[in-house]
Design a protein around this motif. Sequence first.
Motif, PDB file in Angstrom:
ATOM      1  N   CYS A 502     -39.300 -16.043 -35.910  1.00  0.00           N
ATOM      2  CA  CYS A 502     -39.219 -15.308 -34.753  1.00  0.00           C
ATOM      3  C   CYS A 502     -39.675 -13.846 -34.947  1.00  0.00           C
ATOM      4  O   CYS A 502     -40.600 -13.161 -34.226  1.00  0.00           O
ATOM      5  CB  CYS A 502     -37.744 -15.366 -33.979  1.00  0.00           C
ATOM      6  SG  CYS A 502     -36.540 -15.053 -35.480  1.00  0.00           S
ATOM      7  N   CYS A 511     -32.058 -15.050 -38.889  1.00  0.00           N
ATOM      8  CA  CYS A 511     -32.618 -16.315 -39.205  1.00  0.00           C
ATOM      9  C   CYS A 511     -33.011 -16.605 -40.709  1.00  0.00           C
ATOM     10  O   CYS A 511     -32.717 -17.598 -41.543  1.00  0.00           O
ATOM     11  CB  CYS A 511     -33.858 -16.512 -38.470  1.00  0.00           C
ATOM     12  SG  CYS A 511     -33.675 -17.059 -36.489  1.00  0.00           S
ATOM     13  N   CYS A 540     -40.229 -20.497 -34.186  1.00  0.00           N
ATOM     14  CA  CYS A 540     -39.391 -20.029 -35.204  1.00  0.00           C
ATOM     15  C   CYS A 540     -38.798 -21.290 -35.800  1.00  0.00           C
ATOM     16  O   CYS A 540     -38.279 -22.050 -35.119  1.00  0.00           O
ATOM     17  CB  CYS A 540     -38.437 -19.141 -34.848  1.00  0.00           C
ATOM     18  SG  CYS A 540     -37.303 -18.789 -36.198  1.00  0.00           S
ATOM     19  N   CYS A 543     -34.591 -20.634 -35.167  1.00  0.00           N
ATOM     20  CA  CYS A 543     -34.218 -20.478 -33.894  1.00  0.00           C
ATOM     21  C   CYS A 543     -34.867 -21.238 -32.752  1.00  0.00           C
ATOM     22  O   CYS A 543     -34.345 -21.118 -31.664  1.00  0.00           O
ATOM     23  CB  CYS A 543     -33.611 -19.108 -33.581  1.00  0.00           C
ATOM     24  SG  CYS A 543     -35.361 -18.012 -33.556  1.00  0.00           S
TER      25      CYS A 543
HETATM   26 ZN   LIG Z   1     -35.727 -17.219 -35.628  1.00  0.00          ZN
END
Ligand SMILES: [Zn+2]
Length: 557
Positions: A502, A511, A540, A543
């Motif tokens: 992300c 993360c 990502c 997430c």
């Molecule tokens: Zn992420």
Amino acid sequence: MTYTEIKEKEKKKYYYRAKSIRKGKKIEKQRVYLGANLSKQELLEKEKEADKKLQEGISKKPENYPQTEKTEKHPSVSQKKAFFKISKEKNFSGWYTEIVKSAELGDVRYNVKGFIVFQPWSVLAMEKMYYYLEQVLQKKGHSPYWFPTVIPEENFKKEASHVQGFSPNVFWLKEIGGEKLALRPTSETAFYQMFSLWIRSYKDLPFKTYQRANVFRYETKATRPFLRSREFHWIETHCAHDTEENAMKQVREDMETTKEVLHDIFCLPFMFFERPSWDKFPGAHRTFAADVLNPDGKVVQQPSTHLLNQNFAKAFNVKFKDKDGEEKYCYITCYGPAISRIFASVIAVHGDDKGLRFPWKIAPLQVIIIPITQDKQVIDEVEKIKAELEKNKINCKIDFSDMRPGEKFYFWEMKGVPIRIELGKQEIKNKKITIYRRDKDERKIFSRDKLISEVQRLAEDIDKTLTKQADSLFENKIIDAENKQEIKEVIEAGKIARCGFCSVEKQGEKCAGVIEKDIRAFVRGTKLDKEVPKGKTSKCAICNKKAKNVVYIARSY
Ligand SMILES: [Zn+2]
């Protein structure tokens, strides 16, 4: 009868376990080398192992037994028993600990926790590593300095994130003359204090410096010789520039220097990553670091170079008068190749089950010459060979110790000497010479008059082989992963995962925390030439949000 012999040479004690056997009228002695300067406990253990070997019979006939010319034979590999043989692949950690001890690289028994004594065999190699790195730096316009080891607290406190990042790791000295002093963990706050006095005009820029130094960090993680200790030896470069663009050029030059030295001379492969924002050098605007892949699949951070921009310049008032007459803050960069840590990678990447393997240029000893017998003729000839090699600037030594030739072979193989020359009466008679190369564990016979040309040719070839073998460590090691489970599988197979992420800014830290906690792996960062997330890397991996970056994930030291 079994007993322990002690031989003293150059203030060192060498231990042998020996047994005498009566064969008709003759008494033969069989000996096993135990090691040097052993503690009582070590000696007891080694004696036990040696007794086993002696019981099995180390060889039918001792190789140093007086031989007639007819029966003179070089000890063959199968006749020998190694005193270092550990599978590096199966037990890397044990292998590393043992080779540091056996090859006498560092003594961990110094009585301050986290500090070791660097022993001659590692110091000689690291001196050469320093030499090559300093040569390249000076050629690129860096001037050498020696700064004080102590930094006043006042300097230290000037750059807020720097002090925050380093404070837990600082060794503070007791107040001396009313001043609180730190043992330098790194020297930004020492250099830039002086930069502010030295730099006046744009004509002074770029201002390129470096120093070789030992630095001190109170490591809380487990220490390991060379890899992580509370005192280590490095080079730090500090440069001031007029613009951010020129500072960034310096960062690229540092990466190029890393390639020229670490890869082309030390034969180490690495990948440069831009570290995510949460893993930057304290006080840096951007951090770039080389990761060397260890044979166990973990990466080791090697030189890092930092774009500090104007953070420190503002804190230390490092200004210059520009062409337009205006006073401006400098853009600062720093670069930190840690020689003792790079040495850990030299051990880990090049070593094999028999011990160390040194690249030619940084080997503490390049050629070991072993006389097979002690006849005058042989001794005269090995002295001649030594003189010829030395005339050609090849660093060599004759092993006149009283170990058997077979033991000598194993000893110097364990020590990683790139080339061994074996010489007996047979060679002299046939005008030949036997040369063993450590990289390929291979021996060949050459014509005596080709001595120098063959050694020179092998020297180049040895470095090529080591580089090729090391480079192949990275082959097929980078695997794309789409989610946590896939990352886990890649990491557990000892590889590096590439995935969508992300963000490498602050928002992505959460993360990264998941990866750290659940997989015990770390986001190493992005490639310098940023890759565009697509296909498997478009989201990502943690997430599932749209990926802004493609990152690399690995376990690390
Ligand atoms: Zn992420």
